[in-house]
Design a protein around this motif. Structure first.
Motif, PDB file in Angstrom:
ATOM      1  N   LEU A  17       0.768  -1.206  -0.103  1.00 26.36           N
ATOM      2  CA  LEU A  17       0.000   0.173  -0.049  1.00 26.36           C
ATOM      3  C   LEU A  17       0.594   0.966  -0.256  1.00 26.36           C
ATOM      4  O   LEU A  17       0.553   2.262  -0.009  1.00 26.36           O
ATOM      5  N   SER A  18       2.210   0.877   0.260  1.00 25.25           N
ATOM      6  CA  SER A  18       3.269   1.831  -0.147  1.00 25.25           C
ATOM      7  C   SER A  18       2.715   3.172  -1.203  1.00 25.25           C
ATOM      8  O   SER A  18       2.487   4.891  -1.096  1.00 25.25           O
ATOM      9  N   ALA A  19       1.460   2.817  -2.125  1.00 21.95           N
ATOM     10  CA  ALA A  19       1.429   3.636  -3.207  1.00 21.95           C
ATOM     11  C   ALA A  19       0.340   4.664  -2.828  1.00 21.95           C
ATOM     12  O   ALA A  19       0.280   5.812  -3.150  1.00 21.95           O
ATOM     13  N   ALA A  20      -0.636   3.974  -2.255  1.00 21.83           N
ATOM     14  CA  ALA A  20      -1.653   5.140  -1.226  1.00 21.83           C
ATOM     15  C   ALA A  20      -1.647   5.444  -0.765  1.00 21.83           C
ATOM     16  O   ALA A  20      -1.908   6.687  -0.830  1.00 21.83           O
ATOM     17  N   ILE A  21      -0.536   5.495   0.334  1.00 19.42           N
ATOM     18  CA  ILE A  21      -0.540   6.362   1.243  1.00 19.42           C
ATOM     19  C   ILE A  21       0.496   7.714   0.753  1.00 19.42           C
ATOM     20  O   ILE A  21       0.247   8.703   0.763  1.00 19.42           O
ATOM     21  N   LYS A  22       1.440   7.455   0.238  1.00 17.82           N
ATOM     22  CA  LYS A  22       1.602   9.009  -0.905  1.00 17.82           C
ATOM     23  C   LYS A  22       0.943   9.152  -1.487  1.00 17.82           C
ATOM     24  O   LYS A  22       0.712  10.906  -1.459  1.00 17.82           O
ATOM     25  N   ASN A  23       0.034   8.592  -1.872  1.00 16.97           N
ATOM     26  CA  ASN A  23      -0.790   9.139  -3.123  1.00 16.97           C
ATOM     27  C   ASN A  23      -2.644   8.748  -2.846  1.00 16.97           C
ATOM     28  O   ASN A  23      -2.987   7.355  -3.239  1.00 16.97           O
ATOM     29  N   ALA A  83      -3.463  -6.397   4.703  1.00 16.10           N
ATOM     30  CA  ALA A  83      -2.745  -5.036   4.231  1.00 16.10           C
ATOM     31  C   ALA A  83      -1.282  -5.109   4.459  1.00 16.10           C
ATOM     32  O   ALA A  83      -0.367  -5.790   5.442  1.00 16.10           O
ATOM     33  N   ASN A  84      -0.337  -4.701   2.907  1.00 20.30           N
ATOM     34  CA  ASN A  84       0.566  -4.726   2.619  1.00 20.30           C
ATOM     35  C   ASN A  84       1.449  -3.911   2.941  1.00 20.30           C
ATOM     36  O   ASN A  84       1.268  -2.682   1.682  1.00 20.30           O
ATOM     37  N   ILE A  85       2.668  -3.931   3.639  1.00 19.90           N
ATOM     38  CA  ILE A  85       3.952  -2.589   3.612  1.00 19.90           C
ATOM     39  C   ILE A  85       4.929  -2.710   4.164  1.00 19.90           C
ATOM     40  O   ILE A  85       5.219  -4.034   4.435  1.00 19.90           O
ATOM     41  N   ALA A 121      -1.702   1.640   6.464  1.00 22.29           N
ATOM     42  CA  ALA A 121      -2.516   1.059   5.901  1.00 22.29           C
ATOM     43  C   ALA A 121      -3.698   0.246   5.823  1.00 22.29           C
ATOM     44  O   ALA A 121      -4.459  -0.866   5.230  1.00 22.29           O
ATOM     45  N   VAL A 122      -3.361   0.038   7.572  1.00 20.92           N
ATOM     46  CA  VAL A 122      -4.923  -1.130   7.943  1.00 20.92           C
ATOM     47  C   VAL A 122      -6.224  -0.510   7.720  1.00 20.92           C
ATOM     48  O   VAL A 122      -6.447  -1.150   7.426  1.00 20.92           O
ATOM     49  N   ASP A 123      -5.731   0.800   8.063  1.00 19.40           N
ATOM     50  CA  ASP A 123      -7.397   1.724   7.972  1.00 19.40           C
ATOM     51  C   ASP A 123      -7.963   1.651   6.600  1.00 19.40           C
ATOM     52  O   ASP A 123      -9.338   1.530   6.236  1.00 19.40           O
ATOM     53  N   ILE A 124      -7.200   1.381   5.688  1.00 15.01           N
ATOM     54  CA  ILE A 124      -7.285   1.889   4.018  1.00 15.01           C
ATOM     55  C   ILE A 124      -8.120   0.558   4.127  1.00 15.01           C
ATOM     56  O   ILE A 124      -9.149   0.692   3.504  1.00 15.01           O
ATOM     57  N   LEU A 125      -7.951  -0.854   4.411  1.00 16.41           N
ATOM     58  CA  LEU A 125      -8.703  -1.675   4.121  1.00 16.41           C
ATOM     59  C   LEU A 125      -9.511  -2.825   5.027  1.00 16.41           C
ATOM     60  O   LEU A 125      -9.730  -3.619   4.847  1.00 16.41           O
ATOM     61  N   ASP A 126      -9.222  -1.604   6.631  1.00 22.71           N
ATOM     62  CA  ASP A 126      -9.694  -2.244   7.592  1.00 22.71           C
ATOM     63  C   ASP A 126      -9.422  -3.840   7.733  1.00 22.71           C
ATOM     64  O   ASP A 126     -10.483  -5.205   7.787  1.00 22.71           O
ATOM     65  N   ALA A 127      -8.270  -3.627   7.549  1.00 23.49           N
ATOM     66  CA  ALA A 127      -7.710  -5.313   7.482  1.00 23.49           C
ATOM     67  C   ALA A 127      -7.505  -5.529   8.987  1.00 23.49           C
ATOM     68  O   ALA A 127      -7.931  -5.351  10.572  1.00 23.49           O
ATOM     69  N   ASN A 128      -7.718  -7.390   8.756  1.00 19.15           N
ATOM     70  CA  ASN A 128      -7.478  -8.181   9.870  1.00 19.15           C
ATOM     71  C   ASN A 128      -6.186  -8.524  10.422  1.00 19.15           C
ATOM     72  O   ASN A 128      -6.123  -8.754  11.269  1.00 19.15           O
ATOM     73  N   GLN A 163       4.140  -3.444  17.803  1.00 18.89           N
ATOM     74  CA  GLN A 163       3.487  -2.069  19.226  1.00 18.89           C
ATOM     75  C   GLN A 163       2.370  -2.066  18.951  1.00 18.89           C
ATOM     76  O   GLN A 163       2.113  -1.882  19.775  1.00 18.89           O
ATOM     77  N   ASN A 164       2.234  -1.077  17.910  1.00 24.69           N
ATOM     78  CA  ASN A 164       1.195  -0.377  17.404  1.00 24.69           C
ATOM     79  C   ASN A 164       0.101  -0.661  16.614  1.00 24.69           C
ATOM     80  O   ASN A 164      -0.503   0.042  16.574  1.00 24.69           O
ATOM     81  N   VAL A 165       0.425  -1.280  15.982  1.00 27.66           N
ATOM     82  CA  VAL A 165      -0.584  -1.383  14.717  1.00 27.66           C
ATOM     83  C   VAL A 165      -2.364  -1.968  14.857  1.00 27.66           C
ATOM     84  O   VAL A 165      -3.300  -2.189  14.608  1.00 27.66           O
ATOM     85  N   GLY A 166      -1.675  -2.941  16.489  1.00 29.09           N
ATOM     86  CA  GLY A 166      -3.464  -2.596  16.799  1.00 29.09           C
ATOM     87  C   GLY A 166      -3.865  -4.207  15.588  1.00 29.09           C
ATOM     88  O   GLY A 166      -5.397  -4.611  16.650  1.00 29.09           O
ATOM     89  N   VAL A 167      -3.406  -5.345  15.070  1.00 21.63           N
ATOM     90  CA  VAL A 167      -3.977  -6.045  14.438  1.00 21.63           C
ATOM     91  C   VAL A 167      -2.321  -6.682  14.564  1.00 21.63           C
ATOM     92  O   VAL A 167      -1.378  -6.383  14.338  1.00 21.63           O
TER      93      VAL A 167
END
Length: 356
Positions: free
Chosen positions: A95-101, A122-124, A136-143, A176-180
């Motif tokens: 999702l690097s591209a989506a985070i940039k744009n 989600a992949n990063i 990235a996780v939020d964009i996909l509502d990822a598990n 530690q921080n992403v929550g998934v």
């Protein structure tokens, strides 16, 4: 078309071209010992396993591939249809591209839109901050979050990263921080025992060893170069089979997944027998949905299920866990690796203890 979108389309085209090039896989160098009395029925066999705590009816999933352009949005939509209809977990591409744009988010969000109740990762890349990983996780509502590590690819990529000094500490912060739940994945260069130990030390509990034998990102990036060639790095790394053997002694400390060069139900069963808890496929699914479409791909997966049950019945194993008791024989170059690395390969040939 922006630079990121163009690169994503090039990746897909080059990966498809690679798929059609025949190459020997280390899975062909692993053989089961045939024992004549399976002593079970096909009805006794369960293909269930877990991935990041998620129960799966089939022991394989759609691995991270693509997104970031109009063409790859269509591919992600097809993959998501397959995931939904077959109950498969699915990882997005980076999702690097989506985070940039943010305009490119749609090419990833289609995965969740098509499959609202599915298990999605989600992949990063490991170079990102934990805040970007959370985004990235939020964009996909990822598990779950799949963090890819790909130093050889970055170095061959003309516009790739050149500083890897913070990767481990960035991964630790993401855990530690992403929550998934987090899965750390190579991208076709394999993992060593030392790599897995380092990941365990920073809190990682699931790894995908992703060895060479499938999509070769060093070759893909080399094909994109317009200056001097990096073709001597196209054979870098170790195979998925060797990487699973490297992970053997650590399987009680970390969940081990496998991908890289896995194309058939037989490959899947071999990977599971070598210690993987589940198996990711990317190039194979990309090829199927692009060439045959989702409907035919779904039919193929149903046929795979039947074939995997048949193979497990022949092996006399009722579950994915029991596959780790199968007897395996390795060809010489795998044995040479094990001898040099102090891996006790002989135990794999006598795991079933039929005659003890």
């Amino acid at each position: 078309m922006n630079i990121d979108s163009n690169r994503k389309d090039q990746h897909v085209e080059l990966a498809q071209a690679q798929y059609n090039q025949s190459s020997e896989s280390d899975f062909q160098k692993v053989r089961f010992i045939h024992h004549s009395f399976p002593q079970i029925s096909t009805q006794d066999v369960s293909l269930q396993t877990t991935l990041l705590g998620h129960k799966m009816e089939l022991p394989f999933y759609i691995n991270g591939m693509t997104g970031g352009s109009k063409k790859t949005k269509i591919i992600n939509e097809k993959l998501a249809i397959v995931a939904k209809e077959c109950g498969l977990a699915m990882a997005s591409g980076s999702l690097s591209a989506a985070i940039k744009n943010p305009d490119l988010e749609d090419s990833f969000k289609v995965i969740r839109n098509v499959n609202p109740d599915g298990f999605v990762m989600a992949n990063i890349g490991a170079h990102h901050s934990w805040e970007n990983a959370k985004r990235a996780v939020d964009i996909l509502d990822a598990n779950g979050l799949q963090i890819h590590i790909n130093a050889p690819q970055e170095l061959v990529m003309p516009e790739g990263d050149r500083d890897f000094s913070m990767w481990l500490s960035q991964i630790e912060k993401m855990v530690q921080n992403v929550g998934v739940p987090v899965l750390v994945k190579e991208v076709g260069f394999g993992m060593s025992r030392e790599t897995i130990e380092q990941l365990i030390q920073v809190g990682v509990t699931s790894v995908d060893v992703s060895g060479k034998g499938g999509t070769n990102f060093a070759a893909i990036e080399n094909a994109r170069r317009t200056t001097f060639s990096y073709d001597d790095l196209e054979n870098w790394g170790q195979s998925t089979v060797v990487s699973l053997l490297e992970a053997t002694e650590l399987s009680n400390q970390v969940h081990v997944l496998a991908s890289g060069g896995i194309k058939t139900p037989f490959d899947i069963i071999k990977a599971l027998s070598l210690g993987a808890e589940a198996v990711g496929l990317s190039g194979q699914f990309l090829h199927m949905v692009v060439e045959d479409g989702p409907e035919k791909t779904i039919e193929t997966i149903q046929a795979w299920k039947e074939k995997m049950i048949s193979i497990m019945t022949l092996l006399g194993k009722k579950s994915v866990l029991e596959l780790k008791e199968t007897d395996l024989i390795f060809q010489r170059d795998i044995i040479d690796w094990c001898e040099m690395r102090g891996i006790d390969y002989r135990t794999f040939a006598i795991r079933s203890n039929h005659y003890l």
